[in-house]
Design an enzyme around this catalytic site. Structure first.
Site, PDB file in Angstrom:
ATOM      1  N   GLY A 160       3.604  -8.952  -7.592  1.00  0.00           N
ATOM      2  CA  GLY A 160       5.113  -8.666  -7.878  1.00  0.00           C
ATOM      3  C   GLY A 160       5.975  -9.889  -8.175  1.00  0.00           C
TER       4      GLY A 160
ATOM      5  N   ASN B 160       4.563   1.586  -3.563  1.00  0.00           N
ATOM      6  CA  ASN B 160       3.614   1.025  -4.556  1.00  0.00           C
ATOM      7  C   ASN B 160       2.999   1.907  -5.165  1.00  0.00           C
ATOM      8  OD1 ASN B 160       0.534  -0.754  -4.285  1.00  0.00           O
ATOM      9  ND2 ASN B 160       1.678  -0.835  -6.147  1.00  0.00           N
ATOM     10  N   GLY B 161       2.776   2.058  -6.720  1.00  0.00           N
ATOM     11  CA  GLY B 161       2.103   3.227  -7.353  1.00  0.00           C
ATOM     12  C   GLY B 161       2.901   4.000  -8.419  1.00  0.00           C
TER      13      GLY B 161
ATOM     14  N   TYR C 162      -8.961  -7.739 -10.707  1.00  0.00           N
ATOM     15  CA  TYR C 162      -8.201  -8.626 -11.116  1.00  0.00           C
ATOM     16  C   TYR C 162      -6.749  -8.780  -9.938  1.00  0.00           C
ATOM     17  CZ  TYR C 162      -3.747 -10.472 -13.252  1.00  0.00           C
ATOM     18  OH  TYR C 162      -2.677 -10.917 -13.494  1.00  0.00           O
TER      19      TYR C 162
ATOM     20  N   CYS D 214       3.068  -3.089  -7.341  1.00  0.00           N
ATOM     21  CA  CYS D 214       3.908  -3.723  -6.329  1.00  0.00           C
ATOM     22  C   CYS D 214       3.336  -4.076  -4.973  1.00  0.00           C
ATOM     23  CB  CYS D 214       5.279  -2.798  -5.855  1.00  0.00           C
ATOM     24  SG  CYS D 214       5.987  -2.366  -7.633  1.00  0.00           S
TER      25      CYS D 214
END
Ligand code: AMP
Length: 453
Positions: free
Chosen positions: A35, A109-110, A250, A9
């Site tokens: 996201g 995030n995570g 990426y 995210c």
């Protein structure tokens, strides 16, 4: 099993700016690549928090009227990516709650690795959960903590969670930003042009709103933002950096500075390394857009083979990776990428992508290039074989679906119908990412299976 909802995210926090929610909104646009399933913002006007969140792209969730209701000088925002779980708006963030000290909102995030254990303990003690998100654990931990102040409760709560987290908390008068001890996921701090601060998953958000990069939030560090004060720092954990190398491969946007260096330059370096370790005689180097672009430029520069845009990408179709069935994924790849016949016909082509996960994309692309008249197609991948799933916030499928976990490079080459296939090796990847070879600093579990937590 708890759903891995908080994968990949983006988070943002704006503090001390009269247009806080607007800046959060613009920032979320630049973080949209992290996201696309849901987006949300909470703002504080000093007495009350306001939250809007929904499924879909940032552009779809917000309009001028909605943003106008998100008043106040501070705001936090989130874009969500997930592969599994409930599509319900309940699983969008920020997660908002009222509790004995007032109101709070959290973005995350995570992935928390002990989420299930923590949740089961909370449930045993009578907690009721509304979502599958591990972030909701934090709300309960903070609400139940016996400490008097929110700051101490946050410290108490984060000491009970494990895994990967870049978090931003908003209360009525303060904002807090925290990164796990390994700094798996990025989080940077910047200064806004007309006063105030920004924290965001990637620095491309700073560029958009004209903020100046100050530094990364340190692994294990908690930052506290209060009116008319510079951010205060507390070291909650001794930092033991293990930054996610896949951010470079990426995930992050090329115009961001992640973990202290340019994503674009790092990717280009990976392409150069790839050209050195896996040269091939060919007429043209083409990227799989968009992920393969910087490394294909690097490969072309190092090898002297001309770079061309041999594949066009339709940007209005979402990522193929998120589709649940193989049939749908195949169809979406076709819709998304089309060949430039003039560039490809009669040529020996080197095609560069950042990674092979299931093999679907490469197989499809190679067939497409051959159908377009390529005489040879040599696949080069600017990362090592993806052999192991990620538990720290990047969405990868289970091991049985990872082609490199189940086939040798020769077998993969045959499966994707390439004339040759080569990957970057771990050492070359680390060399491109960090010339000092400080491999200690990075998590490479998706390529090595060496998990830290
Ligand atoms: P696959 O078809 O499963 O081999 O997927 C490979 C493609 O997906 C490559 O073009 C990558 O750029 C892209 N990719 C790699 N990792 C991810 C990820 N975690 N989420 C979405 N796309 C990814």
């Amino acid at each position: 099993m708890l759903e891995n909802i908080n994968e990949k995210c983006a988070v943002v926090g704006i503090f001390g700016h009269k247009e806080a929610s607007k800046l959060a909104y613009f920032s979320l646009h630049s973080l949209q690549h992290r996201g696309q399933e849901a987006a949300g913002i909470s703002s504080s006007d000093g007495t009350k928090l306001h939250t809007i969140k929904d499924r879909g792209l940032v552009m779809r969730v917000f309009d001028e009227e909605k943003l106008a209701t998100l008043s106040g000088n501070s705001a936090i925002g989130h874009t969500r990516y997930s592969t599994a779980g409930d599509d319900s708006i309940l699983d969008a963030q920020p997660v908002f709650a009222r509790y004995d000290l007032g109101e709070m909102s959290i973005v995350h995030n995570g992935n928390l690795t002990n989420a299930e254990e923590v949740r089961n303990k909370l449930i045993e003690k009578g907690a009721i959960f509304q979502t599958f998100m591990d972030t909701e654990n934090l709300i309960h931990l903070i609400a139940k903590s016996s400490k008097d102040k929110l700051l101490d409760r946050i410290i108490d709560a984060v000491q009970r969670i494990e895994g990967a987290f870049s978090l931003v908390f908003l209360s009525r008068t303060k904002m807090f930003a925290m990164r796990d001890r390994h700094g798996f996921r990025p989080l940077s701090l910047g200064r806004l042009p007309n006063g105030g601060y920004i924290v965001a998953s990637e620095t491309c958000a700073f560029d958009l709103v004209g903020a100046e990069f100050i530094r990364d939030v340190e692994p294990g560090e908690l930052l506290i933002f209060e009116e008319d004060k510079a951010p205060q720092s507390i070291k909650v954990y001794e930092p033991t950096p293990k930054h996610c190398i896949f951010e470079y491969v990426y995930f992050a946007r090329p115009d961001s500075q992640v973990f202290g260096q340019s994503v674009y330059q790092t990717r280009k370096e990976m392409g150069k390394e790839l050209a050195r370790i896996a040269p091939v005689e060919a007429d043209v180097v083409i990227p799989v857009p968009d992920g393969g672009v910087p490394s294909a430029i690097g490969y072309a520069q190092e090898s002297g083979i001309p770079y061309e845009m041999g594949i066009m990408r339709n940007h209005y179709i979402g990522r193929t990776f998120i589709e649940p069935t193989q049939e749908m994924r195949d169809l979406k790849v076709k819709m998304k990428l089309s060949p430039m016949i003039d560039i490809i016909k009669g040529k020996r082509v080197v095609v560069i992508d950042d990674s092979i996960v299931r093999g679907t994309t490469s197989r499809r692309i190679i067939r497409m290039l051959k159908d377009a008249g390529a005489t040879e197609v040599h696949m080069r991948v600017s990362s090592p074989p993806t052999t192991d799933p990620c538990f720290y916030g990047v969405d990868t499928p289970d091991k049985d679906k990872l082609i490199a976990a189940n086939m040798t490079t020769d077998e993969i080459c045959e499966y994707i119908e390439a004339d040759s296939l080569a990957y970057l090796d771990e050492e070359s990847l680390l060399r491109s990412v960090n010339s000092d070879m400080q491999e200690e600093k990075y998590c490479t579990a998706c390529f090595t299976g060496k998990y830290i937590v």
